[in-house]
Structure formats: C-alpha cells, structure tokens
Design an enzyme around this catalytic site. Structure first.
Site, short mmCIF file in Angstrom:
data_model
loop_
_atom_site.label_atom_id
_atom_site.label_comp_id
_atom_site.label_asym_id
_atom_site.label_seq_id
_atom_site.Cartn_x
_atom_site.Cartn_y
_atom_site.Cartn_z
N HIS A 157 3.90 6.34 -6.71
CA HIS A 157 3.19 7.41 -7.42
C HIS A 157 3.93 8.63 -7.30
O HIS A 157 3.91 9.79 -8.25
CB HIS A 157 1.87 7.61 -6.65
CG HIS A 157 0.65 8.39 -7.19
ND1 HIS A 157 -0.63 8.81 -6.74
CD2 HIS A 157 0.77 9.10 -8.20
CE1 HIS A 157 -1.20 9.48 -7.48
NE2 HIS A 157 -0.56 10.03 -8.47
N HIS A 188 0.87 -1.16 -0.05
CA HIS A 188 -0.08 -0.01 0.10
C HIS A 188 0.90 1.31 -0.25
O HIS A 188 0.75 2.02 -0.80
CB HIS A 188 -0.90 -0.14 1.10
CG HIS A 188 -1.84 1.23 1.01
ND1 HIS A 188 -3.22 0.99 0.94
CD2 HIS A 188 -1.69 2.44 1.69
CE1 HIS A 188 -3.76 2.25 1.18
NE2 HIS A 188 -2.88 3.09 1.80
N GLU A 189 1.86 1.49 1.09
CA GLU A 189 2.65 2.50 1.06
C GLU A 189 3.53 2.51 -0.13
O GLU A 189 3.86 3.58 -0.57
CB GLU A 189 3.32 2.73 2.51
CG GLU A 189 2.58 2.61 3.61
CD GLU A 189 1.53 3.88 3.57
OE1 GLU A 189 1.84 4.94 3.09
OE2 GLU A 189 0.39 3.69 4.13
#
Length: 401
Positions: A191, A184-185
């Site tokens: 990104h 997730h992180e």
C-alpha cells in the site's frame, strides 16, 4: 503432559484480571477524564455528539458506526455457533472466553521464511504481474528484518519513509501464523509502495480507515492459496480456524468494543455519573448480547474495558478495524469470483485505491473502489462469510479421525 488444562487457564486468567480489579476505580476515574474531555471538545465545537465530533475529520457519517453496530448485534449467530463448535471439539463441560485462545488441533508444520515468501507472492497473483513484481522487489531488497533478535521489539510492523519506501519488521518463527503476519504486513508495505510512487508527500499518508483493507485483503488471498495447496483435513481445519479467529478478533470483538465506547460516551452526554459499576454493567451486558448462551460469562470479565489501551488513548478508533475487514471481504469476493471482465475491473479499482494514498476522504476512496460502508449489506457480507467458514470448519472436523 503438554495438553492444555482448563483449570490452569482459569487460574492464569483470574490472576491477570484481578490486577485490574484491584485498581478498577482508578481506571474508571482515568476513563471518566477521557470521556469528559471528549464531551467538552464536542460542545465547544458545536457537534451534536462525541461520535460526530470524532468522525468529522475524515468525513465519515455517524450512520456508518451505527449500522456497523446494529448489523453485528443482529448477526451474532455464526459467532455463537463457532463457540459451541469449539466447546464440543475441545470436549469441555463449560466454555469460557479464555478458552478461545487455544488451538483445537495441532499441526506441527514448520514453514521456513523463504517458503513463506514464495507462497505469499504466489497468493497475490490475482492483483496482476506489476503488483507481484513490485512486491518481489520489496521482499528481496534488504527492507525486511525477519527474525527475532536480542533487544528487538515484539510483534510485526510496516513503517514508511517518504522518498525511501517502507521497512518491515517481523519476528518470524516458521509457524503458519507467521506466514499470515508476513502477508498482512506485506499488504501494508505494498500500500505504501504504490502510494509513494503515485502521491506527492502531502497526500502520501493514508488513513487507518483504509490501511487495514490492504493488509486483510492480502491475508484473504493467502488463505485461498494455502487451501488450494492442501487437501489434508487437519491442515485445512487449522487454516479455516485461523480465518475464523481473524473475524472474531478483528471484527466481532472490535465492534463489541465500539459498542461499549458508544454507550460510555452516551452516559457522559446525558450528564450521568461515570463509575466503575456503570462501566462494568455496560460491558457485562455486551458480553451476554454478543455471546448469548454459547459461552459461560464469568463475572470478572465485566472489567475487560479497563485493560483496552485504545479506549484511553484513541477513542472511537477500534471500529475502523471492523470496517476495513468488511471492505476487504467485499473486494476479495469481487476480485476472485464472477466473470473475468468484472474481476479485472474490481482489481484495477482496488489498485487505484492503494495508489490514492490520502488524496481524498476515506469513504470516497472506498466508494470509488466499489465499497459503500453506509450500506448494511457491506457489513452483512462479513457475517455471511463467518457463517460459511464455520460450516466449512464443521465439514473438515467430521473428516478428522
């Protein structure tokens, strides 16, 4: 006996919630101040209502939130099916919301960080060699603070510094949940990496409306990879349960919260009094609407609104968790199913979304990636996915002796 006992959960939950109940009028007074402030600004700037005022900065149509709420209200059946399955598998006479937080089966599998890192890198192979190489460089370069430490804050975070790149804070303890947290992180971090590479400082920061797309997309890729790696029913059950719990907490719960905010703001827009009783009444009805007869709704749960920090400090924020979840559901499906040319085209559009940072309004960025959140079917895809996962969970449960 280390088996979790329901009566202990009941006592712990009551002790926790009674602290809020004792001060409920104070919370209602504070929340009334938030609502009145939102309504004042709405009128001062000539918006039709508080929702329009809150969404205008990111050019998000009001219909996006309205569609999200109405589609979810119509799609609570898989949520209720899951609750009934949990009740059955846990062997409980009555099932309560506080029973949601215990695992059904235990898998004592430890996953060292180096193994987790390798699996997470393998899982994002569908995003192409360039993405994988940049991800590998990121997790190899002293930018990840991995383990718990004295004085270190809890949780997990990715934070960008333009010109330097992101840093990632974890509190890794070798659990399956921690591997998903890394994915997730890591999604957020990548990104940021791709945005900083492509965008000037002024447009490098992306909005929350697209931020959680990158993180939940990477979680979905990880789930696919982990399910490929094991045929053991109990392990598969735990993985599927993790995916379902993510939909419950990131999608259904956040839409219920957004529904509450909408109704509370409508009270102030109509000039009605905001009291603890009014707010409790709204929340209690929502619990019945979303959970139906699948859960015993304890009366004290009606004060849940009092403990949600976003309601006070970020009104009309939580719906974005749900829209991001819907966006990633559609994108991952398009990147992993169908013919190769279509998969590649979607993957390239998705990577363009990550590179675009904050260079356009988020709805337009997502549209270019192939996701239209104004369409009901985009939201319906999450509900269908939940239904599919609950069916898979039932099948794996049947295999466990």
């Amino acid at each position: 006996n280390s088996e979790p006992i329901q009566s202990n959960r009941t006592k712990a939950w009551q002790a926790y919630y009674q602290t809020y109940a004792a001060n409920i009028n104070t919370y209602a007074s504070i929340y009334n101040g938030v609502l009145q402030s939102d309504w004042f600004e709405t009128q001062a700037r000539n918006y039709a209502d508080t929702l329009e005022a809150a969404l205008d900065g990111n050019a998000i149509p009001v219909s996006v939130v309205e569609t999200l709420v109405s589609a979810t209200r119509a799609g609570t059946a898989p949520l209720q099916r899951y609750m009934k399955l949990r009740k059955k598998l846990l062997g409980l006479e009555t099932y309560h919301i506080y029973d949601n937080f215990i695992p059904i089966f235990h898998v004592d599998k430890k996953i060292p960080y180096e193994d987790a890192k390798r699996t997470v890198l393998e899982s994002v192979a569908p995003l192409g060699a360039d993405y994988v190489a940049k991800y590998k460089k990121f997790v190899s370069g002293g930018r990840v603070d991995v383990y718990e430490n004295e004085g270190k804050r809890s949780g997990a975070y990715s934070d960008g510094v333009y010109g330097v790149g992101p840093y990632l804070l974890l509190n890794y303890t070798d659990t399956v949940d921690d591997v998903f947290t890394l994915a997730h992180e890591g999604g957020h971090a990548m990104h940021t990496v791709l945005s900083y590479e492509t965008q000037p400082f002024a447009t490098a920061e992306y909005t929350i409306f697209v931020a959680e797309v990158a993180s939940t997309t990477n979680e979905r890729f990880l789930l696919n990879r982990l399910l490929e790696k094991t045929m053991e029913p109990k392990e598969r059950f735990v993985l599927l349960q993790h995916a379902i719990d993510a939909i419950v907490s990131t999608y259904y719960t956040q839409v219920l919260f957004a529904d509450f905010e909408l109704q509370a703001h409508k009270l102030v827009e109509k000039g009605q009094a905001i009291t603890a009783d009014e707010l409790n009444g709204i929340y209690l009805k929502l619990l019945h609407d979303y959970y139906g007869d699948a859960v015993t709704i304890d009366d004290l749960y009606k004060i849940t609104w009092a403990r949600i920090p976003h309601f006070y400090n970020s009104p009309y924020y939580v719906f974005q968790y749900a829209t991001c979840f819907a966006s990633s559901a559609q994108l991952v499906k398009a990147m992993t199913t169908g013919d190769e040319a279509a998969r590649k085209a979607t993957t390239e559009r998705y990577l363009t979304l990550l590179r675009s940072g904050g260079n356009d309004h988020p709805m337009d960025q997502l549209r270019k990636a192939g996701v239209d959140l104004s369409k009901r079917e985009t939201i319906q895809a999450v509900i269908d996915r939940m239904d599919e996962l609950v069916s898979q969970l039932e099948a794996e449960a049947a295999k466990i002796k």
